[in-house]
Design a protein around this motif. Structure first.
Motif: not given
Length: 138
Positions: A30, A33, A56-59, A61-63
């Motif tokens: 993160l 990113w 995205t930052p969510v993508a 972190v989740v990955s």
């Protein structure tokens, strides 16, 4: 009177250390990113087939969390199946990291995006491989 209680060696808390490693990897990616996109202005997009998709930052972190949890699960399985779990897991983890680099190398939309995506993959791999390997049974 002599103390006859057995000494319990302080065993590292593997579950806690592994969880912290997975979270550290997510935080590190993160931060990567954040440095690349809002600070450096990289337009972080990846090609998916004929389309481009913003990363995205969510993508990120989740990955990273999913990769870390999968690595943890594999390490735990190997520890049950073999006495050389640490070595076997490290080899598999490095191979998975190398294969994962094919995505950004072939799918980054532009040089800045490609470099950033490769860097994020390498950061995740470095944190996960060193952190989870350190917790493996010897």
């Amino acid at each position: 009177m002599e103390n006859t209680m057995p000494t319990v060696a302080a065993r590292p808390n593997r579950r806690r250390d592994r969880l912290l490693t997975v979270f550290a990897a997510a935080v590190a990616t993160l931060l990567g990113w954040l440095v690349a996109v809002p600070v450096a202005g990289v337009e972080l997009t990846a090609r998916t087939g004929s389309a481009e998709q913003r990363v995205t930052p969510v993508a990120v972190v989740v990955s990273t969390l999913l990769a870390g949890l999968a690595g943890w699960a594999l390490l735990a399985l190997l520890e049950r199946l073999t006495g050389r779990a640490r070595t076997a897991w490290t080899v598999v983890a490095v191979l998975v990291l190398l294969v994962s680099l094919l995505g950004p190398l072939g799918g980054g939309a532009g040089q800045g995006a490609t470099v950033t995506l490769v860097a994020i993959h390498l950061v995740a791999g470095a944190v996960l491989i060193t952190g989870l390997r350190r917790t493996a049974a010897r």
